[in-house]
Design an enzyme around this catalytic site. Structure first.
Site, PDB file in Angstrom:
ATOM      1  N   ASP A   1      44.241  38.308  34.975  1.00  0.00           N
ATOM      2  CA  ASP A   1      44.052  36.891  34.675  1.00  0.00           C
ATOM      3  C   ASP A   1      44.985  36.534  33.513  1.00  0.00           C
ATOM      4  OD1 ASP A   1      43.222  34.306  34.710  1.00  0.00           O
ATOM      5  OD2 ASP A   1      41.086  34.738  34.639  1.00  0.00           O
TER       6      ASP A   1
HETATM    7  C1  BGC Z   1      41.691  31.447  35.087  1.00  0.00           C
HETATM    8  C2  BGC Z   1      42.009  31.871  36.502  1.00  0.00           C
HETATM    9  C3  BGC Z   1      43.263  31.185  36.984  1.00  0.00           C
HETATM   10  C4  BGC Z   1      44.385  31.495  36.017  1.00  0.00           C
HETATM   11  C5  BGC Z   1      45.713  30.931  36.433  1.00  0.00           C
HETATM   12  C6  BGC Z   1      42.887  31.507  34.162  1.00  0.00           C
HETATM   13  O1  BGC Z   1      42.633  30.900  32.952  1.00  0.00           O
HETATM   14  O2  BGC Z   1      40.648  32.243  34.589  1.00  0.00           O
HETATM   15  O3  BGC Z   1      40.929  31.595  37.345  1.00  0.00           O
HETATM   16  O4  BGC Z   1      43.561  31.603  38.284  1.00  0.00           O
HETATM   17  O5  BGC Z   1      44.039  30.960  34.748  1.00  0.00           O
HETATM   18  O6  BGC Z   1      45.775  29.584  36.291  1.00  0.00           O
END
Ligand code: BGC
Length: 760
Positions: A286
């Site tokens: 993530d």
């Molecule tokens: C979130 C994810 C997301 C990623 C990319 C993160 O802050 O937890 O769910 O896919 O950002 O945008």
């Protein structure tokens, strides 16, 4: 046989043989292609493939990427995400024309509940219990996103959660692993189709692996701690279902699992995911999750990056720990070249599977862009599906459905707000194109029959309002006094037959980093509701929310409540379809609504204590209960009303004693006994009465959504086998235990017919 026919026959046989060969060699071809490419790659270029910067168009963490163009030219970027689609072709051109090895980039995006045509938020979608429609929503999203250059989505999000304080419950499928698994499969199928080489399918990424929904106190990014048995019996199934369905990639979660943050957790990423479950795609972190492990207390960037690679993580989102530290760590013997090669190979394999080496621009299709994005067909699908996600929570005196001749007073902060209809995580959406509730109602009864007055702000706390008016979703604060707004509303209501109050949360009051410690409807809006009740007119509350709310007061006082979540681009039309009865509501809750926040976590599939309350009881000294509130939920899992009524007959079991090799069928006759055609989600739950470990009081093991015309009856039959009754034991074995079981079939987790059987 003429020569010509013979020739055609031989040619087609040769062609068929050649096709088979092509297929055979295409897998081998993949390996030899990647082998020879990797032979040419420098270590730096391999590390470049593991690097996933963000475009900077959307920043969700504390860091953003920089100098992306230069890095692409230098072969230091594997892919990009959340980039404005108009830039994709040009950026790909830099990669394939200006970098030494011309390796195409993979383009990802948070296509969570639709691309331009937005579907309801995932929690809403889950309440449809309609796997076919859910799959279709992912299919439409894939068709649209892929026409715009995107070939990889960070969805489905399958984190089970029992805590409505957590804002991200809106992004998941509620509290149940059985339903969550079915939805995980449907979403992966919808995105990836049967063939990822098609130009209108995209690679899915199941997230957030794992257990993110179990964070303490519902505070985002917080600690998770649970027993292995709870993980396996209650939380992990939906991720595994996505893997079994062939999901191409997996995203790590921010939280720790068993004391080790997921992004450095070798047990999770390698032993479980790859070795036990057989996952063979790639793992991405993530957003800056590797860097964040320093704050978790695991060491400096080099240390956490090494831990992450060694754990089995392949791609580093935004943080550049892999890019900047792994070369030295390899020289120092902390990570091996083989591990770097393995990660690089997995990412190249994904690009190969997507066909990017054959045609790096295959997802940029101007013709498809014009015809396949936000078209009438997709919007009609969004409207149809959205109507299925609405949950009728209360309908005293059958105020609903409304008559189309009604004069309506429309009030509330969500009544005339197009931008908030889509809900959270709708990156690509053009929110101004969503249909507001006001537009939806006016389209049915005509502008002259809808009197609109706002009545209240989302909250009187202007600072809180500012925090939730983000990502292009303004809440349009009205600076008049509360009483001035309310008097305007009372006046507007005078000539109306019914008041429709659009209240609840704004779109960004749930979602990422949007946890709430108070999950009631803000006071400003409750004051509005009180004033509306005083007018003596019938009040219909249209509830916008991204989470279960504690709305005991509303349930006691407001006669009709329709929960509409955030229903997407077609929200206003879909809500009107249900309000006027063109569609009979059939949504059923997939997350328990508590009476108050102090009951959280509250979920239907809980264990019994040694001192349970008798069913329906409230307080008894030295029993497991509260002094000030009963143990019951406000609205249980599986609950939802219809304009018609359904009656369940007694259960009929094929046997009341089955062996481990038998199957048990459970049949029930369901009849539509009311005045409208309708649909019902028939739910089957099981209780294992005696076990070697404690077992939940009920577990969902089957469901079927059926349509019944008024007066019609249908027999629904479920089949259970020992796999459905199996569970993980202390030694992690997965099997059913002989003994007594109860089976329940009904309209929710709290009601239904019951029978007993025995497993020998
Ligand atoms: C979130 C994810 C997301 C990623 C990319 C993160 O802050 O937890 O769910 O896919 O950002 O945008």
């Amino acid at each position: 046989m003429t020569k010509r026919i013979l020739l055609v026959l031989l040619t087609s046989l040769a062609f068929a043989a050649c096709e088979v060969k092509k297929k055979e060699t295409s897998d081998n071809g993949q390996n030899s292609f990647i082998d020879s490419l990797m032979n040419e790659m420098t270590l730096e270029e391999k590390l470049g493939q593991l690097n996933l910067p963000s475009s900077g168009d959307i920043v969700t963490g504390t860091a953003a990427s920089s100098d992306i163009g230069e890095k692409i030219r230098a072969g230091k970027v594997g892919g990009l995400f959340n980039i404005n689609a108009s830039k994709i072709k040009a950026v790909q051109k830099v990669a394939v024309e200006e970098s030494r090895l011309k390796i195409p980039l993979i383009f990802g995006m948070d296509v969570i509940h639709g691309y331009k045509t937005l579907f309801p938020i995932p929690l809403g979608l889950s309440c449809s219990w309609d796997m076919d429609l859910i799959e279709q929503s992912a299919r439409v999203a894939a068709v649209e996103a892929s026409a715009d250059g995107i070939c990889w989505t960070f969805s489905p999000m399958v984190d089970i959660s029992r805590d409505p304080r957590w804002g991200r419950v809106s992004e998941g499928n509620g509290e149940d692993p059985f339903l969550g698994s079915a939805i995980a499969r449907a979403m992966v199928k919808g995105y990836q189709g049967d063939d990822l080489t098609q130009n209108n399918t995209i690679m899915a990424c199941v997230k957030h692996f794992a257990l993110y929904g179990a964070i303490e106190a519902g505070r985002d990014y917080n600690t998770v701690d649970m027993s292995r048995m709870r993980m396996f019996n209650e939380y992990l199934a939906p991720y595994q279902a996505a893997v079994d369905a062939g999901v191409g990639s997996v995203m790590t979660s921010f939280n720790e699992v068993d004391g080790v943050p997921a992004s450095a957790n070798k047990w999770l990423m390698t032993d479980l995911l790859r070795d036990q479950w057989g996952f063979n795609g790639f793992v991405v972190t993530d957003y800056t999750a590797i860097n964040e492990m320093s704050a978790h207390g695991l060491g400096d960037l080099a240390t956490v990056s090494g831990l992450s690679l060694n754990a089995g993580v392949d791609m580093d989102m935004v943080g550049e720990g892999f890019l900047t530290t792994l070369k030295k760590s390899m020289e120092d013997g902390i990570v091996s070249e083989a591990q770097i090669n393995a990660a690089c190979r997995r990412i190249l394999k994904a690009k190969y599977k997507l066909g990017l080496f054959e045609d790096p621009y295959k997802y940029c299709d101007e013709q498809r862009q014009k015809t396949e994005i936000f078209n009438d067909e997709h919007r009609a699908k969004a409207r149809e599906l959205a109507a299925q996600t609405l949950v009728l929570l209360k309908n005293q005196d059958q105020i609903l459905p409304l008559k189309k001749e009604s004069k309506i007073a429309l009030v509330g902060p969500m009544a005339d707000n197009k931008e908030n209809m889509a809900g959270t995580w709708s990156v690509a959406g053009d929110f101004k194109k969503s249909i507001s509730l006001r537009e939806g109602l006016e389209a049915v009864v005509g502008q002259g029959n809808v009197v609109y007055a706002r009545g209240a702000n989302i909250t009187s706390d202007s600072l809180l309002e500012k925090r939730v008016s983000i990502f292009g979703k303004p809440t349009y604060r009205d600076n008049r006094s509360e009483s001035a707004m309310i008097s305007e509303v009372v006046k507007a209501a005078q000539g109306a037959d019914v008041i429709v109050a659009a209240v609840g949360e704004s779109a960004e009051m749930s979602g990422e980093s949007a946890s709430r410690s108070d999950i009631e409807i803000p006071e400003s809006q409750r004051n509005l509701l009180k004033a509306l009740l005083k007018t003596g007119k019938p009040v219909v509350m249209v509830l916008f929310t991204g989470r279960p709310l504690a709305m005991t007061w509303e349930n006691e006082n407001i006669p009709s409540i329709l929960n509409v979540w955030f229903a997407g681009s077609e929200a206003g039309n879909a809500i009107s379809d249900v309000l006027f009865g063109d569609v009979n509501p059939s949504g059923k809750l997939t997350a328990t609504f508590p009476q108050n926040v102090g009951q959280v976590p509250l979920y239907y599939n809980h264990k019994n204590t040694g001192r349970p309350l008798p069913e329906g009881g409230w307080f008894q000294k030295f029993r497991s209960n509260y002094l000030d509130v009963s143990n019951a939920p406000l609205y249980p899992f599986g609950y939802g009303l219809s304009y018609t009524t359904f009656e369940y007959g007694d259960l009929s079991l094929s046997t009341d004693s089955l062996t481990m090799d038998d199957e048990l069928t459970v049949s029930v006759k369901v009849s539509n006994t009311g005045d409208y055609d309708g649909a019902e989600v028939v739910q089957l739950y099981v209780r294992d009465v005696v076990g070697t470990i404690t077992r939940p009081v009920k577990e969902l093991k089957g469901f079927e959504k059926i349509k019944l015309a008024k007066g019609e009856s249908k027999t629904v039959t479920f089949t259970l086998s020992k796999e459905d009754l199996a569970f993980y034991h202390q030694d992690m074995s997965f099997e059913a235990e002989p003994g007594a079981f109860k089976v329940f079939v009904g309209p929710s987790s709290a009601e239904g017919k019951e029978a007993d059987f025995y497993l020998k």
